[in-house]
Scaffold this active site. Sequence first.
Site, short mmCIF file in Angstrom:
data_model
loop_
_atom_site.label_atom_id
_atom_site.label_comp_id
_atom_site.label_asym_id
_atom_site.label_seq_id
_atom_site.Cartn_x
_atom_site.Cartn_y
_atom_site.Cartn_z
N HIS A 1 0.83 -1.21 0.00
CA HIS A 1 0.00 0.00 0.00
C HIS A 1 0.86 1.26 0.00
O HIS A 1 1.56 1.53 0.97
CB HIS A 1 -0.87 -0.06 1.26
CG HIS A 1 -1.80 1.08 1.45
ND1 HIS A 1 -1.70 1.96 2.50
CD2 HIS A 1 -2.88 1.47 0.72
CE1 HIS A 1 -2.68 2.85 2.42
NE2 HIS A 1 -3.40 2.57 1.36
N HIS B 1 -1.83 10.36 -3.13
CA HIS B 1 -3.07 10.02 -2.43
C HIS B 1 -4.03 11.21 -2.34
O HIS B 1 -5.22 11.09 -2.59
CB HIS B 1 -2.77 9.50 -1.03
CG HIS B 1 -3.99 9.15 -0.24
ND1 HIS B 1 -4.66 10.07 0.55
CD2 HIS B 1 -4.71 8.00 -0.14
CE1 HIS B 1 -5.71 9.49 1.11
NE2 HIS B 1 -5.77 8.23 0.70
#
Length: 272
Positions: free
Chosen positions: A10, A53
């Site tokens: 991740h 992100h």
Amino acid sequence: MLTKNVVIAHRGASGYAPEHTFSSFDMSHFDMRADYIELDVQMTLDGEIIIMHDETVERTAGLPGVIKEMTLAEIKKIDVGSWYNKKFPELQREFYTGQTIPTLDEIIGRYGAVNYYIETKAPEVYPGMEGRLVDILDTHGLLTPERLHNKQTVIQSFSMESLIKVHNLVPLMPLLLLAKKEVLRHMTDEDLKQINDFVYAVGPSIKDLDQPLIERLHRLGFLVFPYTLNKPEDMKRLIDAGIDGAFTNYADRLRTAFNAENSEIFDEQDSM
Ligand code: G3P
Ligand code: CA
């Protein structure tokens, strides 16, 4: 094709290095040998797909700046490594300072035709993002029938609309639907069956995931890859409950947890 004990790094090895930088991806890919590189994409003012992100650069650069209003040249001047050294002095490394935001093109150029889990972030903010993304994947040869069949690149999103756009562009593209806490519990079996034709896996939040929900999703034909599985006790709980893999900031820990589970199964078989 990876369908069991799948370790999805991740934002790279983001438990140890500044997320979404080459230092983070190098660590998860070359050192930890994670099965997939996970990354989020956003789009610049001049239509470049970058790895990020947030919709702003504030958190990881400490500066104001909205990505959709910035050009790639502006984005490339930003340091997204120093914040990490300040926030995590015990993990700091000198070379994190000055790390820049990679483009998707640079990522595939560096790691090649490996396995990617790519999330379309805030797709409603970036009209045309899915088309641009697909073009880049195609340019790098990642959309061949064999690579699609092997699920080498998976597109993931919280937005069903975005997944449908990708599906319409590349009907065989492997897709994963991300779901925040409670979302899957509010979907009926009929709702889920309707998307199972083109969505092969779901990514539930670990916050409300339990064995009955995993079993229900399996029964409906989905693989289950929750996010974000970082604590060893959560890893043990959800591996025991039957997940197929997971997104984690600690690819090394998750691999160890899957291996421990496998050896427990072997031990049990030996003693039978
Ligand atoms: O893509 C899985 C997980 O990353 C979703 O949450 O906010 O970390 O992108 P987020
Ligand atoms: Ca993500």
